[in-house]
Design a protein around this motif. Structure first.
Motif, PDB file in Angstrom:
ATOM      1  N   SER A 118       0.844  -1.191   0.000  1.00 43.13           N
ATOM      2  CA  SER A 118       0.000   0.000   0.000  1.00 43.13           C
ATOM      3  C   SER A 118       0.878   1.238   0.000  1.00 43.13           C
ATOM      4  CB  SER A 118      -0.888   0.006   1.251  1.00 43.13           C
ATOM      5  OG  SER A 118      -1.700   1.145   1.294  1.00 43.13           O
ATOM      6  N   HIS A 119       0.353   2.336  -0.524  1.00 42.31           N
ATOM      7  CA  HIS A 119       1.049   3.621  -0.447  1.00 42.31           C
ATOM      8  C   HIS A 119       0.317   4.560   0.512  1.00 42.31           C
ATOM      9  CE1 HIS A 119       3.737   3.441  -4.244  1.00 42.31           C
ATOM     10  NE2 HIS A 119       3.730   2.301  -3.572  1.00 42.31           N
ATOM     11  N   LEU A 120      -0.602   4.001   1.296  1.00 44.27           N
ATOM     12  CA  LEU A 120      -1.324   4.762   2.307  1.00 44.27           C
ATOM     13  C   LEU A 120      -0.925   4.233   3.678  1.00 44.27           C
ATOM     14  CD1 LEU A 120      -3.548   6.886   2.964  1.00 44.27           C
ATOM     15  CD2 LEU A 120      -5.159   4.968   3.016  1.00 44.27           C
ATOM     16  N   ALA A 121      -0.398   5.130   4.513  1.00 45.72           N
ATOM     17  CA  ALA A 121      -0.001   4.773   5.879  1.00 45.72           C
ATOM     18  C   ALA A 121      -0.943   5.454   6.853  1.00 45.72           C
ATOM     19  CB  ALA A 121       1.433   5.228   6.140  1.00 45.72           C
ATOM     20  N   VAL A 122      -1.083   4.870   8.020  1.00 42.28           N
ATOM     21  CA  VAL A 122      -1.907   5.474   9.065  1.00 42.28           C
ATOM     22  C   VAL A 122      -1.068   5.588  10.326  1.00 42.28           C
ATOM     23  CG1 VAL A 122      -2.910   3.272   9.839  1.00 42.28           C
ATOM     24  CG2 VAL A 122      -4.157   5.415  10.224  1.00 42.28           C
ATOM     25  N   GLY A 123      -1.276   6.691  11.055  1.00 42.18           N
ATOM     26  CA  GLY A 123      -0.538   6.914  12.296  1.00 42.18           C
ATOM     27  C   GLY A 123      -1.450   7.408  13.392  1.00 42.18           C
ATOM     28  N   ARG A 124      -0.897   7.534  14.556  1.00 41.66           N
ATOM     29  CA  ARG A 124      -1.683   7.966  15.710  1.00 41.66           C
ATOM     30  C   ARG A 124      -2.010   9.448  15.658  1.00 41.66           C
ATOM     31  NH1 ARG A 124       0.471   4.458  20.754  1.00 41.66           N
ATOM     32  NH2 ARG A 124       0.591   2.524  19.598  1.00 41.66           N
ATOM     33  N   GLY A 125      -1.067  10.243  15.231  1.00 40.93           N
ATOM     34  CA  GLY A 125      -1.273  11.684  15.187  1.00 40.93           C
ATOM     35  C   GLY A 125      -0.501  12.287  14.036  1.00 40.93           C
ATOM     36  N   ILE A 126      -0.896  13.487  13.644  1.00 40.93           N
ATOM     37  CA  ILE A 126      -0.293  14.104  12.474  1.00 40.93           C
ATOM     38  C   ILE A 126       1.196  14.378  12.686  1.00 40.93           C
ATOM     39  CG2 ILE A 126      -0.790  16.546  12.960  1.00 40.93           C
ATOM     40  CD1 ILE A 126      -1.392  14.784   9.597  1.00 40.93           C
ATOM     41  N   GLU A 127       1.603  14.764  13.883  1.00 37.92           N
ATOM     42  CA  GLU A 127       3.023  15.067  14.103  1.00 37.92           C
ATOM     43  C   GLU A 127       3.882  13.808  14.083  1.00 37.92           C
ATOM     44  OE1 GLU A 127       4.360  17.984  13.689  1.00 37.92           O
ATOM     45  OE2 GLU A 127       2.325  18.723  13.390  1.00 37.92           O
ATOM     46  N   SER A 128       3.378  12.706  14.617  1.00 40.50           N
ATOM     47  CA  SER A 128       4.173  11.473  14.591  1.00 40.50           C
ATOM     48  C   SER A 128       4.313  10.949  13.164  1.00 40.50           C
ATOM     49  CB  SER A 128       3.585  10.408  15.517  1.00 40.50           C
ATOM     50  OG  SER A 128       2.324   9.979  15.065  1.00 40.50           O
ATOM     51  N   ILE A 129       3.257  11.041  12.378  1.00 40.31           N
ATOM     52  CA  ILE A 129       3.372  10.554  11.003  1.00 40.31           C
ATOM     53  C   ILE A 129       4.200  11.523  10.168  1.00 40.31           C
ATOM     54  CG2 ILE A 129       1.261  11.457   9.891  1.00 40.31           C
ATOM     55  CD1 ILE A 129       1.043   8.372   8.930  1.00 40.31           C
ATOM     56  N   ARG A 130       4.117  12.831  10.475  1.00 38.96           N
ATOM     57  CA  ARG A 130       4.963  13.806   9.775  1.00 38.96           C
ATOM     58  C   ARG A 130       6.447  13.481   9.998  1.00 38.96           C
ATOM     59  NH1 ARG A 130       3.909  19.184   8.475  1.00 38.96           N
ATOM     60  NH2 ARG A 130       2.193  19.254   9.983  1.00 38.96           N
ATOM     61  N   THR A 131       6.801  13.162  11.240  1.00 34.49           N
ATOM     62  CA  THR A 131       8.186  12.825  11.562  1.00 34.49           C
ATOM     63  C   THR A 131       8.645  11.614  10.751  1.00 34.49           C
ATOM     64  OG1 THR A 131       7.966  13.748  13.779  1.00 34.49           O
ATOM     65  CG2 THR A 131       9.746  12.146  13.443  1.00 34.49           C
ATOM     66  N   ALA A 132       7.804  10.590  10.666  1.00 36.29           N
ATOM     67  CA  ALA A 132       8.148   9.388   9.893  1.00 36.29           C
ATOM     68  C   ALA A 132       8.278   9.713   8.406  1.00 36.29           C
ATOM     69  CB  ALA A 132       7.088   8.306  10.113  1.00 36.29           C
ATOM     70  N   VAL A 133       7.374  10.527   7.881  1.00 39.13           N
ATOM     71  CA  VAL A 133       7.403  10.906   6.461  1.00 39.13           C
ATOM     72  C   VAL A 133       8.658  11.711   6.147  1.00 39.13           C
ATOM     73  CG1 VAL A 133       6.276  12.386   4.736  1.00 39.13           C
ATOM     74  CG2 VAL A 133       4.919  10.767   6.081  1.00 39.13           C
ATOM     75  N   GLU A 134       8.970  12.692   6.981  1.00 38.91           N
ATOM     76  CA  GLU A 134      10.159  13.509   6.733  1.00 38.91           C
ATOM     77  C   GLU A 134      11.427  12.663   6.767  1.00 38.91           C
ATOM     78  OE1 GLU A 134       9.675  16.629   9.627  1.00 38.91           O
ATOM     79  OE2 GLU A 134       8.391  17.801   8.264  1.00 38.91           O
ATOM     80  N   ALA A 135      11.504  11.709   7.694  1.00 41.97           N
ATOM     81  CA  ALA A 135      12.674  10.818   7.759  1.00 41.97           C
ATOM     82  C   ALA A 135      12.756   9.940   6.518  1.00 41.97           C
ATOM     83  CB  ALA A 135      12.610   9.965   9.022  1.00 41.97           C
ATOM     84  N   ALA A 136      11.628   9.413   6.062  1.00 42.20           N
ATOM     85  CA  ALA A 136      11.622   8.555   4.871  1.00 42.20           C
ATOM     86  C   ALA A 136      12.054   9.338   3.631  1.00 42.20           C
ATOM     87  CB  ALA A 136      10.233   7.954   4.667  1.00 42.20           C
TER      88      ALA A 136
END
Length: 144
Positions: A118-136
């Motif tokens: 999938s190219h759709l990820a889900v996270g607990r909160g916008i800041e935690s997923i933002r951190t993962a996206v920026e690192a990726a």
């Protein structure tokens, strides 16, 4: 838009779904999505480059009703908010970025032309997923 934008690259939409929603996703059918933060990773390497992101913004704002890609069904949902976009100009790393993010709730979402789950990820909160996206994205740019 500068030449880098026109050339495109890889992008990830950061989305917020404040309440659970049932969404019909084209041929993938109907899916119940929990409230939360979502990240959709796509490629803007074709004609128009990052103009594709502008189209996603218009769908999210309700200014464009055509549903062409899986993500249009999510961004077009009335309660979905497009919070931000992370880009890697000139980098072809859609699958690499998507593969580094948390698993998503819909198999095949945005991945009908590759072998990704999938190219759709889900996270607990916008800041935690933002951190993962920026690192990726940072890792993808370094790998080029």
């Amino acid at each position: 838009m500068d030449d880098t934008d026109a050339a495109g690259g890889t992008y990830t939409l950061l989305l917020s779904l404040p309440d659970p929603a049932e969404i019909v996703v084209g041929a993938l059918g109907t899916h119940a999505l929990p409230a939360g933060a979502y990240a959709y990773t796509g490629s803007a390497l074709g004609s128009g480059g990052f103009a594709r992101v502008d189209r996603h913004r218009r769908v999210a704002a309700g200014d464009h009703d055509t549903r062409h890609w899986h993500v249009d069904y999510l961004t077009g949902h009335p309660t979905t908010e497009l919070v931000d976009v992370v880009t890697s100009p000139g980098v072809d790393a859609e699958c690499a970025v998507a593969g580094r993010l948390p698993e998503g709730p819909i198999d095949g979402f945005g991945a009908s032309d590759c072998g990704c789950r999938s190219h759709l990820a889900v996270g607990r909160g916008i800041e935690s997923i933002r951190t993962a996206v920026e690192a990726a994205h940072r890792d993808a740019r370094r790998a080029v």
